[in-house]
Design an enzyme around this catalytic site. Structure first.
Site, PDB file in Angstrom:
ATOM      1  N   LYS A 123      -1.915 -49.761  57.460  1.00 36.15           N
ATOM      2  CA  LYS A 123      -1.780 -48.610  56.560  1.00 36.15           C
ATOM      3  C   LYS A 123      -1.282 -49.088  55.209  1.00 36.15           C
ATOM      4  O   LYS A 123      -0.124 -49.427  55.026  1.00 36.15           O
ATOM      5  CB  LYS A 123      -0.815 -47.557  57.098  1.00 36.15           C
ATOM      6  CG  LYS A 123      -1.046 -46.235  56.348  1.00 36.15           C
ATOM      7  CD  LYS A 123       0.127 -45.305  56.336  1.00 36.15           C
ATOM      8  CE  LYS A 123       1.108 -45.521  55.234  1.00 36.15           C
ATOM      9  NZ  LYS A 123       0.611 -45.382  53.855  1.00 36.15           N
ATOM     10  N   GLU A 174      10.620 -55.985  56.222  1.00 37.75           N
ATOM     11  CA  GLU A 174      10.825 -56.691  54.953  1.00 37.75           C
ATOM     12  C   GLU A 174      11.150 -55.629  53.923  1.00 37.75           C
ATOM     13  O   GLU A 174      10.281 -54.839  53.543  1.00 37.75           O
ATOM     14  CB  GLU A 174       9.542 -57.446  54.547  1.00 37.75           C
ATOM     15  CG  GLU A 174       9.111 -58.518  55.504  1.00 37.75           C
ATOM     16  CD  GLU A 174      10.092 -59.666  55.578  1.00 37.75           C
ATOM     17  OE1 GLU A 174      10.857 -59.874  54.613  1.00 37.75           O
ATOM     18  OE2 GLU A 174      10.118 -60.348  56.613  1.00 37.75           O
ATOM     19  N   CYS A 192      10.125 -57.485  45.315  1.00 37.61           N
ATOM     20  CA  CYS A 192      11.305 -57.252  46.146  1.00 37.61           C
ATOM     21  C   CYS A 192      12.386 -58.302  45.900  1.00 37.61           C
ATOM     22  O   CYS A 192      13.568 -58.009  45.976  1.00 37.61           O
ATOM     23  CB  CYS A 192      10.907 -57.230  47.612  1.00 37.61           C
ATOM     24  SG  CYS A 192       9.922 -58.649  48.078  1.00 37.61           S
ATOM     25  N   GLU A 248      18.627 -51.158  43.869  1.00 36.94           N
ATOM     26  CA  GLU A 248      17.312 -51.702  43.518  1.00 36.94           C
ATOM     27  C   GLU A 248      16.610 -50.740  42.556  1.00 36.94           C
ATOM     28  O   GLU A 248      16.408 -49.572  42.886  1.00 36.94           O
ATOM     29  CB  GLU A 248      16.467 -51.882  44.776  1.00 36.94           C
ATOM     30  CG  GLU A 248      15.125 -52.517  44.480  1.00 36.94           C
ATOM     31  CD  GLU A 248      14.276 -52.719  45.732  1.00 36.94           C
ATOM     32  OE1 GLU A 248      14.093 -51.746  46.474  1.00 36.94           O
ATOM     33  OE2 GLU A 248      13.818 -53.855  45.938  1.00 36.94           O
TER      34      GLU A 248
HETATM   35  P1  NAD Z   1       8.075 -47.210  50.681  1.00 38.75           P
HETATM   36  O1  NAD Z   1       9.085 -47.537  51.712  1.00 38.75           O
HETATM   37  O2  NAD Z   1       8.161 -45.888  50.014  1.00 38.75           O
HETATM   38  O3  NAD Z   1       6.605 -47.260  51.308  1.00 38.75           O
HETATM   39  C1  NAD Z   1       6.123 -48.418  51.960  1.00 38.75           C
HETATM   40  C2  NAD Z   1       5.041 -48.010  52.929  1.00 38.75           C
HETATM   41  O4  NAD Z   1       5.614 -47.199  53.945  1.00 38.75           O
HETATM   42  C3  NAD Z   1       3.924 -47.175  52.306  1.00 38.75           C
HETATM   43  O5  NAD Z   1       2.687 -47.532  52.887  1.00 38.75           O
HETATM   44  C4  NAD Z   1       4.312 -45.769  52.695  1.00 38.75           C
HETATM   45  O6  NAD Z   1       3.220 -44.862  52.755  1.00 38.75           O
HETATM   46  C5  NAD Z   1       4.902 -45.999  54.075  1.00 38.75           C
HETATM   47  N1  NAD Z   1       5.812 -44.952  54.544  1.00 38.75           N
HETATM   48  C6  NAD Z   1       6.601 -44.126  53.820  1.00 38.75           C
HETATM   49  N2  NAD Z   1       7.257 -43.273  54.642  1.00 38.75           N
HETATM   50  C7  NAD Z   1       6.890 -43.573  55.920  1.00 38.75           C
HETATM   51  C8  NAD Z   1       7.222 -43.057  57.213  1.00 38.75           C
HETATM   52  N3  NAD Z   1       8.062 -42.045  57.365  1.00 38.75           N
HETATM   53  N4  NAD Z   1       6.660 -43.626  58.282  1.00 38.75           N
HETATM   54  C9  NAD Z   1       5.816 -44.673  58.153  1.00 38.75           C
HETATM   55  N5  NAD Z   1       5.420 -45.185  56.973  1.00 38.75           N
HETATM   56  C10 NAD Z   1       5.969 -44.646  55.861  1.00 38.75           C
HETATM   57  O7  NAD Z   1       8.094 -48.404  49.634  1.00 38.75           O
HETATM   58  P2  NAD Z   1       7.214 -48.577  48.321  1.00 38.75           P
HETATM   59  O8  NAD Z   1       7.762 -47.649  47.283  1.00 38.75           O
HETATM   60  O9  NAD Z   1       5.765 -48.493  48.659  1.00 38.75           O
HETATM   61  O10 NAD Z   1       7.507 -50.098  47.928  1.00 38.75           O
HETATM   62  C11 NAD Z   1       8.634 -50.494  47.236  1.00 38.75           C
HETATM   63  C12 NAD Z   1       9.691 -51.025  48.179  1.00 38.75           C
HETATM   64  O11 NAD Z   1       9.144 -52.072  48.979  1.00 38.75           O
HETATM   65  C13 NAD Z   1      10.847 -51.655  47.453  1.00 38.75           C
HETATM   66  O12 NAD Z   1      12.062 -51.258  48.034  1.00 38.75           O
HETATM   67  C14 NAD Z   1      10.636 -53.137  47.646  1.00 38.75           C
HETATM   68  O13 NAD Z   1      11.794 -53.924  47.561  1.00 38.75           O
HETATM   69  C15 NAD Z   1      10.029 -53.178  48.990  1.00 38.75           C
HETATM   70  N6  NAD Z   1       9.282 -54.434  49.212  1.00 38.75           N
HETATM   71  C16 NAD Z   1       9.824 -55.386  50.027  1.00 38.75           C
HETATM   72  C17 NAD Z   1       9.176 -56.614  50.215  1.00 38.75           C
HETATM   73  C18 NAD Z   1       9.763 -57.689  51.102  1.00 38.75           C
HETATM   74  O14 NAD Z   1       9.026 -58.607  51.493  1.00 38.75           O
HETATM   75  N7  NAD Z   1      11.036 -57.642  51.450  1.00 38.75           N
HETATM   76  C19 NAD Z   1       7.964 -56.842  49.570  1.00 38.75           C
HETATM   77  C20 NAD Z   1       7.440 -55.860  48.753  1.00 38.75           C
HETATM   78  C21 NAD Z   1       8.114 -54.650  48.577  1.00 38.75           C
END
Ligand code: NAD
Length: 490
Positions: free
Chosen positions: A186, A261, A295, A393
């Protein structure tokens, strides 16, 4: 674009069991180009019904012999073919990443696309190298032959964010497939296009239907249905710490395997003996690259007081000279951030930082862009550990700068957050580098370099930055289950 005008790119469907299908509800999500705020295409919005079909398809593909029982060499060849196809379609993939996410196309071509291809190529090699161990049992006088098998975990729910859409998808899909698992991927609802193109390339490579399924959709609906599905064996998630915690809680009912992650607030530490010609641009790019939407971005800069002024001046100079604009322009270094929501969030943090007492010494505006979601490289000097901009963040091109007096204070400041993803250290003394590497609470410590990411090097977080590791040997192990076998001999 008016509502009556056709989409610039064709509407995209879900990939289930090797077939492209509309969602059961026929609902769609509009995709917006962050460079101008205009809708340029639509994708299917998956519902619970679609997710269920995708999981069933992945289960069927897992239980059939065609994938997990394929000769490891042949599975490796197919993953290698995916790597080649990514490279052959690099220009298209970089364009999609640019219009979907906003990042400069030339940087997507230099970083995101090769990283995805490298991940598939590296994981292709693991297909033939996953093995168990033989075990010397002490026994009860009888003779035993004991060994472990490393077996694929099963059906993987892979959920990825919008900042590196293709590379993050590759980090999950490639090791899962190499281990013999099947996947429901997804992508983020904001940036699904390169994941969908990857789905086409995976089929073109000859990977059997149903091994990779892709459901585009919102987190609250498609994502939620996926993490709650009884027949998913593991959730591999990259995204925010808040959603990561929600996933961990909801996985408790049936003890699904989970790897997370999550977010970060990584420090860059510059010691007085650092080579400033490298450290200053390194510190600047570790927060401004990809508009800070990384991230492990070096979002907190800790500088020794003896060199504080010269370092801050140097980073202001870099911030002012980075060209900001539409990512399709080959001169652009800073593209728009991904969405208007994200732009507003970043601007709010810049205001909060100033209200808390940090000093805005560079950026803070849109770089003269009226349309699109632009944020200039921004520096908040004299930030304190108690400030929100030092602790939370922001996920934008905003650097919080603080000074320290000695190594001990630098380590204390660096570790003083709930995160622990990355850390950058600049010093020409190798002992200092090793001491920092030992003391910093971070999944990866880079010294005298930054952003070196490699499929051989495990990546993940301490504390609230996550659980588990991606890529490398540790990464592929997270898609396997160990089984002990004990045989009495004679
Ligand atoms: P997010 O958590 O809002 O969304 C990430 C994914 O999760 C999306 O596909 C979203 O649709 C899905 N999602 C949201 N709610 C959900 C639920 N209830 N159940 C299942 N899936 C759900 O994050 P974002 O805004 O897309 O990305 C930014 C964040 O990602 C930042 O906090 C960043 O640090 C983190 N990030 C971490 C890494 C790492 O390797 N540690 C890498 C890239 C980004």
């Amino acid at each position: 674009m008016s509502a009556a005008e056709p989409d610039q790119y064709p509407t995209r469907k879900l990939l289930i069991g090797g077939q492209w299908a509309d969602s059961a509800s026929r609902e769609q999500i509009a995709l917006i180009n962050p460079a101008n705020g205009e809708v340029f295409t639509h994708v299917a919005s998956a519902s619970e019904v679609d997710v269920d079909l995708a999981v069933k398809s992945a289960r069927q593909a897992f239980e059939s012999i065609s994938w997990r029982r394929m000769r490891p060499l042949d599975r490796g060849k197919l993953l290698e073919r995916v790597a080649q196809l990514i490279e052959e379609n690099a220009d298209e993939l970089a364009t999609l990443e640019c219009i979907d996410n906003g990042k400069p196309k030339h940087l997507a071509a230099a970083v995101d696309v090769p990283s995805a291809a490298d991940t598939f190529r590296y994981m292709a090699g693991w297909c033939t190298k996953l093995s168990g161990k033989t075990l010397p049992l002490s026994g009860d006088g009888s003779h035993y032959h004991a060994y472990t098998l490393r077996q694929p975990l099963g059906v993987i729910a892979a959920i990825v964010p919008w900042n590196y859409p293709l590379a993050m998808a590759a980090w999950k899909v490639a090791p899962a497939l190499a281990a013999g698992c099947t996947v429901v991927l997804k992508p983020s609802e904001i940036t699904p296009l390169t994941a969908l193109r990857l789905g086409e390339l995976v089929l073109e490579a000859g990977i059997p239907e149903g091994v990779l399924n892709i459901v585009t959709g919102y987190g609250q609906t498609a994502g939620q249905a996926l993490i709650s599905h009884w027949d998913v064996d593991k959730i591999a998630f990259t995204g925010s710490t808040a959603v990561g915690k929600h996933i961990l809680r909801s996985s408790a009912d049936d003890l699904k395997r989970v790897s997370l992650e999550l977010g970060g607030k990584s420090p860059t530490i510059i010691m007085p003996d650092a080579d400033l010609e490298q450290a200053i641009p390194g510190a600047a790019m570790s927060i401004f690259f990809n508009s800070g939407q990384i991230c492990f971005a070096g979002s907190r800069l800790l500088v020794h007081r003896d060199i504080y002024d010269v370092v801050v001046e140097g980073i202001i100079e870099v911030a002012k000279t980075l060209p900001i604009g539409d990512g399709m322009n080959p001169d652009t270094m800073i593209g728009p951030v991904v969405s208007d929501v994200q732009r507003k969030r970043i601007m709010d943090y810049i205001a909060i930082g100033q209200e808390e007492g940090a000093e805005l010494v560079a950026g803070g505006g849109s770089g003269g862009n009226d349309q699109g979601y632009y944020v200039e490289p921004t520096i908040l000097a004299n930030a304190s550990p108690g400030h929100r901009v030092f602790q939370e963040e922001i996920f934008g091109p905003v650097l919080a700068v603080t000074q320290f007096s000695d190594m001990e204070e630098a380590v204390t400041l660096a570790n003083q957050t709930r995160y622990g993803l990355g850390a950058n250290v600049w010093s020409q003394n190798v002992n200092t580098c090793h001491q920092f590497a030992d003391s910093l609470n971070a999944g990866t410590v880079w010294t005298n370099c930054y952003f070196v990411i490699d499929p051989a090097m495990p990546f993940g977080g301490f504390k609230e930055s996550g659980i588990g590791r991606e890529v490398g040997e540790d990464g592929i192990a997270m898609y396997t289950e160990s089984k002990s076998v004990c045989m009495k001999i004679g």
